[in-house]
Scaffold this motif. Structure first.
Motif, short mmCIF file in Angstrom:
data_model
loop_
_atom_site.label_atom_id
_atom_site.label_comp_id
_atom_site.label_asym_id
_atom_site.label_seq_id
_atom_site.Cartn_x
_atom_site.Cartn_y
_atom_site.Cartn_z
N ALA A 153 17.78 2.57 38.87
CA ALA A 153 18.08 1.97 37.64
C ALA A 153 17.45 2.78 36.47
N GLU A 154 16.49 3.42 36.34
CA GLU A 154 15.84 4.07 35.50
C GLU A 154 16.46 5.27 34.73
N ASP A 155 17.59 5.80 35.51
CA ASP A 155 18.42 7.01 34.95
C ASP A 155 19.77 6.27 34.54
N ALA A 156 20.15 5.04 34.82
CA ALA A 156 21.36 4.47 34.24
C ALA A 156 21.73 4.52 32.79
N ALA A 157 20.57 4.13 32.06
CA ALA A 157 20.80 3.99 30.53
C ALA A 157 21.38 5.48 30.00
N THR A 158 20.99 6.40 30.62
CA THR A 158 21.15 7.84 30.08
C THR A 158 22.59 8.39 30.43
N GLU A 190 23.22 -4.82 35.30
CA GLU A 190 22.16 -5.15 36.08
C GLU A 190 22.09 -4.46 37.57
N ALA A 191 20.85 -4.47 37.91
CA ALA A 191 20.60 -3.74 39.13
C ALA A 191 21.20 -4.56 40.35
N GLN A 192 21.57 -3.71 41.48
CA GLN A 192 22.18 -4.30 42.41
C GLN A 192 21.25 -4.61 43.74
N SER A 193 21.41 -5.93 44.11
CA SER A 193 20.44 -6.10 45.30
C SER A 193 20.96 -5.72 46.88
N ALA A 194 20.45 -5.59 47.76
CA ALA A 194 21.08 -5.29 49.08
C ALA A 194 22.21 -6.32 49.47
N PHE A 210 21.24 1.71 50.45
CA PHE A 210 21.43 2.13 48.92
C PHE A 210 20.43 1.56 48.55
N THR A 211 19.59 0.69 48.84
CA THR A 211 18.42 -0.07 48.28
C THR A 211 17.09 0.26 48.86
N ARG A 212 17.11 1.44 49.87
CA ARG A 212 16.03 1.68 50.45
C ARG A 212 15.07 2.28 49.27
N LYS A 213 15.33 2.77 48.20
CA LYS A 213 14.45 3.33 47.35
C LYS A 213 14.23 2.51 46.13
#
Length: 267
Positions: A153-158, A190-194, A210-213
């Motif tokens: 999520a922290e990299d998506a905006a770039t 929006e961020a995705q949940s499992a 895909f949500t492990r981290k």
């Protein structure tokens, strides 16, 4: 005594005022010139240049609309499996026959698609809500594949619009056939949940993987097409001599927006 004699000899020798003074050797001027040129080039690059960076993330090849988990609406024993894995089915097509207390019941597809996995077998006892199949939402087998990349999520905006993406496909030897090329078409807000990932891919294990981290952001990548055996463009001229299947795992390298090497602070 020896030093005294040397000093007297120096005083008696004539001063060589008519000889030119050598300030620096030619090798020194050459080194100085090279240093000045390098510093000037570095200064220009620091002002006008840019640094390209990438972010790596897991990905999966799918069709654009994803998949869904087909759940049994009844409880009972499976007496027949009416569909095959990989079969293309229309909406409301029969998949399983289940014997219940009230009689035989048929489990049918919700929407048209390709059966990517069957989780029920003849003789199995299932409950209401049991996942019995995964169906990929695709109208035709020839529909193009997309890559869904789950970026932190922290990299998506770039990630800029139409960013270039290189995909290392798990089923394709990279050293022989290279990487798959593509471009970003959309970035989710929006961020995705499992659970949401599992609902889209029709696989609960992938949702957890895909949500492990942390909860990622889904980035849709359109694959570049080309006249190759696979139908897509690769970093090599021909790519692999076979087609690609949906639900194939990959790892993506997404090019982020170019950044200046020096950020100038203005008053």
């Amino acid at each position: 005594m020896q030093f005294r004699q040397q000093a007297l000899a120096k005083l008696q020798s004539p001063e060589e005022l008519d000889l030119p003074v050598r300030l620096a050797r030619p090798q020194g001027w050459l080194a100085l010139g090279v240093t000045v040129v390098v510093m000037a080039a570095a200064s220009v690059w620091a002002v006008t240049g840019s640094v390209a960076s990438t972010v790596g993330a897991p990905a999966i090849l799918t069709h654009g609309q994803g998949s869904y988990l087909l759940q049994s609406p009844v409880s009972g024993q499976v007496t027949a499996v009416l569909a095959r894995q990989g079969e293309q089915l229309p909406a409301n097509a029969p998949v399983l026959k289940v014997r219940t207390v009230q009689g035989d019941s048929v489990v049918r597809t919700v929407a048209a698609g390709r059966v990517s996995a069957l989780a029920a077998t003849i003789g199995q006892i299932i409950q209401t809500g049991t996942n019995v199949a995964s169906v990929e939402k695709v109208a035709h087998a020839s529909d193009p594949l997309y890559a869904t990349v789950y970026v932190p999520a922290e990299d998506a905006a770039t990630i800029p619009a139409h960013a270039s993406v290189d995909l290392t496909v798990s089923s394709v030897p990279t050293q022989t056939y290279g990487v798959l090329r593509g471009q970003v078409t959309s970035v989710d807000r929006e961020a995705q949940s499992a659970q949401s990932i599992a609902a889209f891919l029709g696989d609960s294990q992938l949702g957890e993987q895909f949500t492990r981290k942390g909860r990622p952001v889904a980035v849709t990548v359109a694959l570049d097409t080309s006249a190759t055996k696979s139908g897509y463009r690769w970093s090599t001229s021909d790519g692999p001599p076979f087609g690609l299947d949906s639900m194939t795992l990959a790892s993506a390298s997404v090019k982020l927006a170019d950044q200046r090497p020096i950020d100038w602070l203005l008053p």
